[in-house]
Design a protein around this motif. Structure first.
Motif, mmCIF file in Angstrom:
data_model
loop_
_atom_site.group_PDB
_atom_site.id
_atom_site.type_symbol
_atom_site.label_atom_id
_atom_site.label_comp_id
_atom_site.label_asym_id
_atom_site.label_seq_id
_atom_site.Cartn_x
_atom_site.Cartn_y
_atom_site.Cartn_z
ATOM 1 N N UNK A 25 0.850 -1.189 0.000
ATOM 2 C CA UNK A 25 0.000 0.000 0.000
ATOM 3 C C UNK A 25 0.883 1.234 0.000
ATOM 4 N N UNK A 26 0.300 2.340 -0.396
ATOM 5 C CA UNK A 26 1.026 3.601 -0.372
ATOM 6 C C UNK A 26 1.644 3.986 -1.701
ATOM 7 N N UNK A 27 2.012 3.000 -2.483
ATOM 8 C CA UNK A 27 2.605 3.232 -3.805
ATOM 9 C C UNK A 27 2.221 2.068 -4.700
ATOM 10 N N UNK A 28 2.146 2.287 -6.009
ATOM 11 C CA UNK A 28 1.883 1.168 -6.916
ATOM 12 C C UNK A 28 3.022 0.159 -6.882
ATOM 13 N N UNK A 29 2.687 -1.089 -6.721
ATOM 14 C CA UNK A 29 3.710 -2.129 -6.635
ATOM 15 C C UNK A 29 4.511 -2.233 -7.930
ATOM 16 N N UNK A 30 3.927 -1.805 -9.037
ATOM 17 C CA UNK A 30 4.605 -1.912 -10.324
ATOM 18 C C UNK A 30 5.860 -1.041 -10.401
ATOM 19 N N UNK A 51 11.938 -10.984 -7.809
ATOM 20 C CA UNK A 51 11.185 -10.880 -9.055
ATOM 21 C C UNK A 51 11.256 -9.450 -9.559
ATOM 22 N N UNK A 52 11.357 -9.292 -10.883
ATOM 23 C CA UNK A 52 11.388 -7.965 -11.468
ATOM 24 C C UNK A 52 10.027 -7.285 -11.357
ATOM 25 N N UNK A 53 10.003 -5.986 -11.657
ATOM 26 C CA UNK A 53 8.786 -5.209 -11.475
ATOM 27 C C UNK A 53 7.614 -5.763 -12.281
ATOM 28 N N UNK A 70 8.025 -17.633 -6.891
ATOM 29 C CA UNK A 70 7.670 -16.245 -6.605
ATOM 30 C C UNK A 70 6.842 -15.710 -7.773
ATOM 31 N N UNK A 71 5.828 -14.928 -7.459
ATOM 32 C CA UNK A 71 4.990 -14.330 -8.488
ATOM 33 C C UNK A 71 4.405 -13.036 -7.954
ATOM 34 N N UNK A 72 3.757 -12.285 -8.840
ATOM 35 C CA UNK A 72 3.165 -11.025 -8.416
ATOM 36 C C UNK A 72 1.949 -10.711 -9.272
ATOM 37 N N UNK A 73 1.052 -9.926 -8.704
ATOM 38 C CA UNK A 73 -0.111 -9.423 -9.415
ATOM 39 C C UNK A 73 -0.148 -7.918 -9.152
ATOM 40 N N UNK A 74 0.377 -7.148 -10.074
ATOM 41 C CA UNK A 74 0.461 -5.701 -9.846
ATOM 42 C C UNK A 74 -0.910 -5.055 -9.772
ATOM 43 N N UNK A 75 -1.876 -5.630 -10.447
ATOM 44 C CA UNK A 75 -3.236 -5.080 -10.380
ATOM 45 C C UNK A 75 -3.804 -5.191 -8.968
ATOM 46 N N UNK A 76 -3.364 -6.217 -8.244
ATOM 47 C CA UNK A 76 -3.810 -6.412 -6.855
ATOM 48 C C UNK A 76 -2.796 -5.882 -5.849
ATOM 49 N N UNK A 77 -1.690 -5.313 -6.368
ATOM 50 C CA UNK A 77 -0.646 -4.795 -5.472
ATOM 51 C C UNK A 77 -0.152 -5.861 -4.499
#
Length: 123
Positions: A25-30, A51-53, A70-77
Motif C-alpha cells: 500500500x502507499x505506492x503502486x507495486x509496479x 522478481x522484477x517489477x 515467486x509471483x506477483x499481481x500488480x493489479x492487486x498490489x
C-alpha cells in the motif's frame, strides 16, 4: 515509501505447502522489484527469491529452486511465494521487501520491508 504486510504463514508438516502473500500500500507495486527473505532462529537473514517489477525475471536461492515459486499481481498490489515440498530447514520468519526498479538479491539493496510472517515446518 511503500508499506508491506505479509500473511499466509503457519505450521505445516514436512512435505506440505504454504502460500505467502505480501500486500503493498502507499505506492503502486509496479514501481518496485520485490524479494522474499527469511531468518531462522540464531541465523542471519538470507535471500530466498526475487522478481522484477513486471514479473518477467525471477531468481532463487539454490536450496529452494524447484520447490518455491515467486509471483506477483500488480493489479492487486500483491506478491506471492508458493512453497511446496517444505522441509524443517525452511522454518523461519519470512519477510517481503521492495526496492525501486532494478531487481536485486542482496538484503542491503532493499529499503522497504514488511514485519514478517512465521513459517514452521514440523518433521
Amino acid at each position: 515509501q511503500v508499506q508491506l504486510v505479509e500473511s499466509g504463514g503457519g505450521l505445516v508438516q514436512a512435505g506440505g505447502s504454504l502460500r505467502l502473500s505480501c500486500a503493498a500500500s502507499g505506492r503502486p507495486l509496479s514501481n518496485y522489484a520485490m524479494g522474499w527473505f527469511r531468518q531462522a532462529p540464531g541465523k542471519e537473514r538470507e535471500f530466498v527469491a526475487a522478481i522484477t517489477w513486471d514479473g518477467g525475471s525471477t531468481y532463487y536461492e539454490d536450496s529452494v529452486k524447484g520447490r518455491f515459486t515467486i509471483s506477483r499481481d500488480n493489479a492487486k498490489n500483491t506478491m506471492y511465494l508458493q512453497m511446496n515440498s517444505l522441509k524443517p530447514e525452511d522454518t523461519a520468519v519470512y519477510y517481503c521487501a521492495a526496492r525501486k526498479l532494478k531487481i536485486a538479491t542482496m538484503e542491503k539493496s532493499f529499503n522497504n520491508w514488511g514485519q514478517g510472517t512465521q513459517v514452521t515446518v514440523s518433521s
